[in-house]
Structures are given as structure tokens and as C-alpha cells.
Motif scaffolding. Structure first.
Motif, short mmCIF file in Angstrom:
data_model
loop_
_atom_site.label_atom_id
_atom_site.label_comp_id
_atom_site.label_asym_id
_atom_site.label_seq_id
_atom_site.Cartn_x
_atom_site.Cartn_y
_atom_site.Cartn_z
N UNK A 15 0.81 -1.22 0.00
CA UNK A 15 0.00 0.00 0.00
C UNK A 15 0.85 1.27 0.00
N UNK A 16 2.07 1.16 -0.47
CA UNK A 16 2.90 2.34 -0.68
C UNK A 16 3.63 2.13 -2.01
N UNK A 17 4.54 3.02 -2.36
CA UNK A 17 5.20 2.91 -3.65
C UNK A 17 4.24 3.17 -4.80
N UNK A 18 4.62 2.74 -5.99
CA UNK A 18 3.85 2.99 -7.20
C UNK A 18 3.19 1.69 -7.66
N UNK B 13 4.66 4.02 -23.90
CA UNK B 13 5.97 4.60 -23.62
C UNK B 13 7.07 3.67 -24.11
N UNK B 14 8.18 4.26 -24.56
CA UNK B 14 9.33 3.46 -24.98
C UNK B 14 10.06 2.85 -23.80
N UNK B 15 9.93 3.48 -22.63
CA UNK B 15 10.63 3.01 -21.43
C UNK B 15 9.98 3.66 -20.22
N UNK B 16 9.95 2.93 -19.13
CA UNK B 16 9.52 3.50 -17.84
C UNK B 16 10.19 2.68 -16.74
N UNK B 17 10.51 3.36 -15.65
CA UNK B 17 11.32 2.72 -14.62
C UNK B 17 10.59 1.75 -13.73
N UNK B 18 9.42 2.15 -13.19
CA UNK B 18 8.79 1.23 -12.24
C UNK B 18 8.20 0.01 -12.94
N UNK B 19 7.75 0.06 -14.21
CA UNK B 19 7.40 -1.18 -14.90
C UNK B 19 8.60 -2.10 -15.12
N UNK B 20 9.75 -1.51 -15.45
CA UNK B 20 10.95 -2.33 -15.65
C UNK B 20 11.34 -3.05 -14.38
N UNK B 21 11.43 -2.31 -13.28
CA UNK B 21 11.82 -2.92 -12.01
C UNK B 21 10.77 -3.91 -11.54
N UNK B 22 9.49 -3.55 -11.65
CA UNK B 22 8.43 -4.44 -11.19
C UNK B 22 8.40 -5.76 -11.94
N UNK B 23 8.51 -5.71 -13.27
CA UNK B 23 8.51 -6.94 -14.06
C UNK B 23 9.76 -7.76 -13.75
N UNK B 24 10.91 -7.11 -13.63
CA UNK B 24 12.14 -7.84 -13.33
C UNK B 24 12.00 -8.62 -12.03
N UNK B 25 11.47 -7.98 -11.00
CA UNK B 25 11.29 -8.66 -9.71
C UNK B 25 10.25 -9.76 -9.82
N UNK B 26 9.15 -9.50 -10.52
CA UNK B 26 8.12 -10.52 -10.68
C UNK B 26 8.65 -11.76 -11.39
N UNK B 27 9.39 -11.58 -12.48
CA UNK B 27 9.92 -12.73 -13.21
C UNK B 27 10.95 -13.48 -12.37
N UNK B 28 11.73 -12.75 -11.56
CA UNK B 28 12.67 -13.42 -10.67
C UNK B 28 11.93 -14.22 -9.60
#
Length: 298
Positions: free
Chosen positions: A16-19, A71-86
């Protein structure tokens, strides 16, 4: 058909915090219009669609949508997907930190993630360095747009500027944390700007040591009234630091707090490497926690 989705809170270790982020895992067969409609349905700052990579050496290919556009790039989608796939790999018995590439329109983003129980921490390296887009608009105009006075804008060597790391931002230095918190977007003044752009307001953290800042980001033209955490802006902030701060060679760590006014505190780590006076690399780091899993019936 049914498509699995997961939501995460990104750039935080606390639910319930963050993006918030929506990730659609089964995205094959969706066209541009369908992706945009699904992003509008979730109505989060970004929704990301996971597709098979074009290069088998990489983990996945991503397409990222705000409620209004891709968007061509965005930071919180990149980090979120990376963590989810890990995390999904961790379910299969891979528990150590893992490294992989994610294909995005901006290029292949190199990621390193440590997965825990329903949460993880990671970082990614930009495939391109931030770009300088020129001076920012006049202080008088920006003050009207953000509900402050012209004298509230600027501190030290910092003045309004434009930088990009995929998306482009107008960076607005505010000379006190309290004034940053008091800023309010005037939609009429924003709409009257020659080229409406994402506005990234930042102020020095009065209680922090080193390079620590508080930030807010407004992008109503992208369907984002205010963003709790903006990784692409944090990456572009490396350009701001290069322009206005006397940084020497070596590694420099910058810490950014965002989303506090919204009640969704976020923490973003920016690392810059400088050699011979030139920026060589930019990495963004943070945490994410899984919030929900479900199925889209489309």
C-alpha cells in the motif's frame, strides 16, 4: 480467452505504498488498441504487457502503457517486471540473485534481482545515457503552473532544465521541502503551455546527508495526475546532477524519496558512474512487493 495478471507496489518494501503496477503475463494476440484499453481499465500510471523476447538470450519483451499512450521506457514497470519474473524463477528453485535482459523500445535493459517471499529487490542499467533537451521554461511560467512563486524555484546552481531517459521531463528545482509539498498543478496553466510535458519537481532533503532529494511528478497529458515514483525521471535526473552538481570521477549514489504527499512513500536509488568527467553509466534500484494475482477475461 483468459490472461493472467499480477499487481505489485514498486519502489517500496511495504504494501500500500510505492507505485502500483499492473503486469499482464499472457499478452500474445493483443493488439495496440486492446493493450491501451486494458491499461485504461487498470487506470494505473503504467500497465506492462509481457511478451516472448525476440532474442532467446533475454528474459522477455515488454510493452508499457499509461492510461493515455504507450511509452518506450519506464522505470517502475521495468523494475516491477524484473522482480516478478525473478520471483517466478524462485518458485522453480532458483533462489540466488539472477541477471537477465528485458527488451523494451528504448533497447535491452540489463537487470539484476534478488527474490524473497512475495517481494524482491533489484536494479537495472539504462541501455542509453540520459539526454539534455535544453533549458526549462521561464520561472514565471512554471511558478504559475505549479502554484508557487518564481522566487521558490531554483537553489544553488540548479535552474529549470529538460532531460530525457526515454520520456522527457521538465525538471523544476524547488528551494524548500515545504514548498515542494505545497505545490499544486494548475491545469489551465499547464494546458496553456506550448508543449505540455511531464513536470518533475525536486528539493534537497533537509535531513539527509549526501545526495538526497524529495521529488514529485505530474504528467496529466499522459493520464497521470501525480505519480508516486518515477524511475525514468530518476534516471534522467542523472543528467541534472551532471549539469548542476560538482561531481568528480567515480561512483555516486543519489537517493530520491517520492510519493509522500500522496500517502504512498517511495524510495528510488540512482547510481552514476563518471569517468574522465563524463557520465558512463546509470543504474536505478529499488524494491517491489506483490499485491494481487488474477485473470483478465479478454
Amino acid at each position: 480467452m483468459s490472461r493472467r495478471f499480477v499487481t505489485l507496489d514498486v519502489f517500496t518494501e511495504t504494501p500500500f505504498s510505492g507505485n502500483p503496477l499492473a503486469v499482464v503475463l499472457d499478452s500474445e494476440g493483443l493488439d495496440d488498441e486492446a493493450m491501451q484499453r486494458i491499461a485504461g481499465e487498470f487506470n494505473l500510471s503504467e500497465t506492462v504487457f509481457v511478451l516472448p523476447p525476440t532474442d532467446a538470450r533475454h528474459k522477455a519483451r515488454l510493452r508499457i502503457f499509461t492510461p493515455a499512450r504507450e511509452l518506450a521506457f519506464a522505470g517502475h514497470p521495468t523494475l516491477g517486471v524484473a522482480i516478478l519474473l525473478a520471483l517466478r524463477d524462485a518458485r522453480s528453485g532458483l533462489t540466488d540473485a539472477i541477471a537477465f535482459g528485458l527488451e523494451e523500445a528504448i533497447g535491452t535493459v540489463a537487470c539484476v534481482v534478488e527474490a524473497g517471499e512475495g517481494r524482491g529487490r533489484g536494479r537495472f542499467k539504462l541501455p542509453v545515457l540520459p539526454g539534455y533537451d535544453g533549458e526549462g521554461p521561464a520561472k514565471t511560467l512554471l511558478a504559475k503552473v505549479i502554484g508557487l512563486e518564481p522566487q521558490d524555484i531554483g537553489f544553488g546552481r540548479h535552474v529549470p532544465s529538460r532531460h530525457t531517459a526515454g520520456p522527457s521531463f521538465i525538471f523544476i528545482p524547488v528551494n524548500a521541502r515545504a514548498k515542494l509539498d505545497a505545490a499544486r498543478l494548475d491545469m489551465a496553466a499547464f494546458s496553456a503551455m506550448d508543449e505540455p510535458a511531464a513536470l518533475y519537481l525536486y528539493a534537497v532533503d533537509p535531513e539527509g546527508l549526501g545526495h538526497r532529494f524529495h521529488a514529485r511528478m505530474f504528467a496529466p497529458h499522459l493520464g497521470i495526475t501525480e505519480d508516486p515514483a518515477t524511475g525514468s525521471a530518476a534516471a534522467a535526473f542523472a543528467g541534472v546532477m551532471m549539469e548542476f552538481e560538482p561531481l568528480g570521477d567515480g561512483e555516486h549514489d543519489v537517493f530520491i524519496r517520492q510519493g509522500l504527499v500522496m500517502g504512498r512513500p517511495s524510495a528510488i536509488a540512482l547510481q552514476m558512474v563518471i569517468e574522465s568527467g563524463a557520465l558512463q553509466s546509470v543504474e536505478i534500484g529499488g524494491s517491489a512487493v506483490v499485491m494481487s494475482e488474477g485473470t483478465l477475461l479478454v
